[in-house]
Design a protein around this motif. Structure first.
Motif, short mmCIF file in Angstrom:
data_model
loop_
_atom_site.label_atom_id
_atom_site.label_comp_id
_atom_site.label_asym_id
_atom_site.label_seq_id
_atom_site.Cartn_x
_atom_site.Cartn_y
_atom_site.Cartn_z
N CYS A 111 0.91 -1.48 0.08
CA CYS A 111 -0.56 0.65 0.25
C CYS A 111 0.94 1.55 -0.01
N ASN A 112 0.50 2.21 -0.98
CA ASN A 112 1.10 3.89 -0.57
C ASN A 112 0.69 5.03 0.39
N SER A 113 -1.10 4.55 0.63
CA SER A 113 -0.74 5.76 1.70
C SER A 113 -2.00 5.21 3.04
N PHE A 114 -1.77 5.98 3.86
CA PHE A 114 -2.47 5.34 5.40
C PHE A 114 -3.80 6.19 6.21
N GLN A 115 -4.60 5.52 6.66
CA GLN A 115 -5.24 5.86 8.11
C GLN A 115 -4.24 6.65 9.62
N PRO A 116 -5.23 7.15 9.90
CA PRO A 116 -4.36 7.14 11.29
C PRO A 116 -4.16 6.24 12.16
N PRO A 117 -3.19 6.30 12.45
CA PRO A 117 -3.05 5.64 13.84
C PRO A 117 -4.67 5.01 15.21
N VAL A 118 -4.59 3.56 15.77
CA VAL A 118 -5.66 4.35 16.25
C VAL A 118 -5.30 4.49 16.91
N GLU A 119 -4.56 5.13 17.82
CA GLU A 119 -4.25 5.61 18.82
C GLU A 119 -4.32 7.43 19.09
N SER A 120 -4.33 7.82 17.76
CA SER A 120 -4.98 8.63 17.65
C SER A 120 -6.29 9.30 17.68
N GLY A 121 -6.97 8.80 18.08
CA GLY A 121 -8.69 8.44 18.29
C GLY A 121 -9.35 9.44 16.96
N ILE A 122 -8.10 9.35 15.70
CA ILE A 122 -9.36 10.27 14.43
C ILE A 122 -9.94 8.96 13.88
N GLY A 123 -10.88 8.79 13.02
CA GLY A 123 -11.44 7.87 12.81
C GLY A 123 -11.15 7.87 11.23
N PRO A 124 -10.96 6.96 10.68
CA PRO A 124 -10.46 6.88 8.74
C PRO A 124 -11.26 7.67 7.86
N SER A 125 -10.77 7.53 6.94
CA SER A 125 -11.22 8.55 5.78
C SER A 125 -11.89 7.71 5.26
N GLN A 126 -13.03 8.12 4.02
CA GLN A 126 -13.22 7.42 2.72
C GLN A 126 -12.71 7.66 1.70
N ASN A 127 -11.87 6.56 1.08
CA ASN A 127 -11.26 7.50 -0.33
C ASN A 127 -12.10 6.16 -2.00
N GLN A 128 -12.94 7.00 -2.17
CA GLN A 128 -13.00 7.10 -3.21
C GLN A 128 -13.00 6.23 -4.47
N GLN A 129 -11.84 6.17 -4.21
CA GLN A 129 -11.01 5.29 -5.32
C GLN A 129 -11.06 4.37 -4.78
N THR A 130 -12.25 3.33 -4.46
CA THR A 130 -11.65 1.45 -3.75
C THR A 130 -11.41 0.79 -5.10
N PRO A 131 -10.84 0.57 -4.97
CA PRO A 131 -10.94 -0.55 -7.04
C PRO A 131 -12.09 -1.80 -6.57
N ASP A 132 -11.94 -2.31 -7.31
CA ASP A 132 -13.35 -3.50 -7.89
C ASP A 132 -12.59 -4.68 -6.96
N GLU A 133 -11.36 -4.14 -7.59
CA GLU A 133 -10.95 -5.70 -6.98
C GLU A 133 -8.93 -5.99 -6.50
N ASN A 174 -4.53 -6.66 -18.40
CA ASN A 174 -4.64 -7.87 -18.14
C ASN A 174 -5.58 -8.74 -16.62
N GLY A 175 -6.27 -8.42 -16.06
CA GLY A 175 -7.23 -8.51 -15.10
C GLY A 175 -6.44 -8.18 -14.53
N GLY A 176 -5.85 -7.10 -14.15
CA GLY A 176 -4.91 -6.39 -13.41
C GLY A 176 -3.86 -6.54 -12.81
N ARG A 177 -2.81 -7.30 -13.96
CA ARG A 177 -1.72 -7.79 -13.66
C ARG A 177 -0.63 -6.38 -14.64
N GLY A 178 -1.46 -5.79 -15.43
CA GLY A 178 -0.40 -4.91 -16.47
C GLY A 178 0.22 -5.88 -17.79
N ASN A 179 1.15 -4.67 -18.29
CA ASN A 179 1.33 -5.95 -19.49
C ASN A 179 2.72 -6.45 -19.45
#
Length: 514
Positions: A164-186, A276-281
């Motif tokens: 993964c390339n980007s991450f939600q706040p750590p649980v210790e922070s008490g900050i809730g996760p943000s929703q990414n509208q770009q969630t993949p299908d698979e 190619n089914g998510g594999r790339g060229n």
């Protein structure tokens, strides 16, 4: 010593929190003009939050800002420095604390700016802006502490989700996760959205962890820090992850290999999915180059043997091996890292250097090992233009110089030209959108006074009066730009101006850009 009673401390804390609650949303604040304006031609806005609204205060950074006022003579250029250099500290230190299971383990959640998530690449580079000012310091209110917190949190993220390339706040922070509208299908492997904000596999994200580790160690010599917590485990995860992506598309007998990462989604943009089914060229087996499904722009690669990321990974894997060697009882791992880095360098030389009919030997942007090559450059770091900046090679390297000439010409399909700004862009922001970040890297990799002054003049004139570094600016219309709050690019400009002074090119800082 004057004592303060507990009730007074509680009242003071309450007043501080009350003041913080009145702080403006910087996403909105950074789109508005604020007094006092700079006294130059462009009358640029003052963009720093008030001191009580800044997310981290550093006296050494404030002293540096003050000292540069006598160095940077142009009032507009100084205003951009004043706004941009402290931007990460002013606005992006979303949370600081310690791990729930270890009160000695510092954590720093550093957002990229207008997106409430922590990118491995961005956070490493945001901290790099302050590297010249970092010294060994055990205080929890120091730049060194911020560095340790970012490294520790990145290590946790890599162990939880190394693709993964980007991450939600750590649980210790008490900050809730943000929703990414770009969630993949698979995609594989699946990761909880409570942990990851986005799971585009980018080789440079793992290289960024090696980079920030190297930067902190070389600035502080604090080897004891790396013996603690999860650094060694994170390095082992990085090695196993990248070695798993040395695999080609086909096995020796022609059968299709199973690869550890795929990504596929329905989208209107080709750069947001892999074919190619998510594999790339297809990628040739046995090249010694590590695959990268995505570029540092978060756009998908065309050919997955992405040369700039392999350069960056090889450079920092080797330097991180020196840290590993000094930890104790890790000599085998250190040797493995060093040798792995050497093999990647050899593979870059073999497959990444190609012959161009006009420029001679150059570095390709992407290759597939079959002979296909993508000749271009993108603004995001790591790029081919930035190879000397992150230390892969010397700026005088003849192949690099040939490559640089191509990149900064119409022969690079993503070199955006126009009356406002001339700089490398990329498909992420679109055609015609030049990235000031690429102009800054152009300055880092030049000693030509005229080239540097031209780039600085374009930067100064293209902020649309806001005095901040945007993600991209239309090369024909300075009013058309993307991202008003992009902390990495802002810090990079401050770092660049300090570098000019350090390199003895202070004369360009004394020039007028009106």
């Amino acid at each position: 010593m004057k004592c303060v009673s507990l009730p007074l401390l509680v009242i003071a804390s309450s007043l501080y929190e009350s003041a913080r609650s009145q702080c403006p949303d910087y996403s909105q604040y950074s789109q508005q003009v604020h007094q006092p304006l700079s006294t130059g031609r462009y009358q640029l806005s003052y963009m720093r939050p008030s001191p009580e609204c800044r997310t981290f205060n550093s006296s050494v950074v404030e002293d540096t800002i003050t000292s540069m006022k006598s160095v940077i003579k142009d009032p507009d250029l100084y205003r951009i420095f004043e706004n941009s250099f402290p931007n990460t500290l002013d606005t992006a230190v979303k949370w600081r604390g310690v791990a729930a299971n270890n009160s000695a383990e510092e954590l720093t959640f550093l957002i990229t700016g207008d997106i409430n998530a922590m990118w491995l690449r961005d956070s490493a580079n945001q901290m790099q802006s302050y590297l010249p000012l970092v010294k060994a310091n055990t205080s929890t209110n120091s730049l060194a502490s911020l560095y340790r917190g970012v490294i520790n949190l990145q290590a946790r993220y890599i162990l939880e989700a190394p693709f993964c390339n980007s991450f939600q706040p750590p649980v210790e922070s008490g900050i809730g996760p943000s929703q990414n509208q770009q969630t993949p299908d698979e995609f594989t492997p699946p990761v909880s959205t409570k942990i990851a904000f986005e799971c585009k596999y980018e080789l440079d994200s793992l290289a960024a962890f090696l980079e920030i580790s190297t930067n902190y160690y070389e600035a502080t010599g604090d080897i004891e820090f790396f013996r603690k917590f999860q650094w060694v485990s994170a390095i082992n995860a990085i090695i196993s992850t990248t070695e798993s992506l040395l695999i080609g598309t086909y096995a020796a007998n022609g059968s299709v290999n199973t690869i550890p990462y795929t990504w596929e989604r329905q989208t209107t943009s080709a750069t947001e999915t892999l074919d190619n089914g998510g594999r790339g060229n297809p990628v040739q087996d046995g090249t010694g180059l590590i695959r990268s499904a995505f570029r540092p722009s978060d756009d998908s690669t065309i050919y997955q043997l992405f040369i700039p990321a392999n350069m960056m990974f090889a450079r920092y894997l080797d330097s991180a091996s020196e840290i590993m060697a000094k930890i104790g009882n890790q000599r085998n791992t250190a040797n493995h890292m060093h040798n792995f880095a050497g093999r990647i360098r050899a593979a870059i030389t073999q497959y990444g250097i190609v012959t161009h009919p006009k420029y001679g030997q150059i570095y390709a942007f992407e290759v597939d090992g079959y002979g296909s090559q993508n000749i271009m450059d993108d603004a995001n770091i790591p790029s081919l233009l930035s190879a000397p900046f992150f230390g892969y090679l010397n700026v005088s390297d003849p192949v690099y110089q040939n490559t640089r000439k191509l990149i900064l010409s119409k022969d690079n399909p993503y070199f955006m030209r126009g009356p406002v700004i001339n700089a490398v862009g990329g498909p992420h922001a679109g055609l015609g959108q030049a990235w000031p970040m690429a102009s800054i890297i152009r300055i880092f990799t030049s000693s030509s006074t005229s080239e540097i002054q031209t780039a600085l003049k374009e930067i100064v004139s293209s902020t649309d009066g806001l005095g901040l570094i945007h993600e991209s600016v239309n090369s024909f219309d300075a009013h058309k730009w993307t991202r008003q709050w992009f902390s990495w690019a802002n810090g990079l400009l401050g770092q660049c101006l300090l570098d000019l002074q350090e390199r003895g090119l202070g004369g360009v800082l004394a020039a007028s850009y009106q």
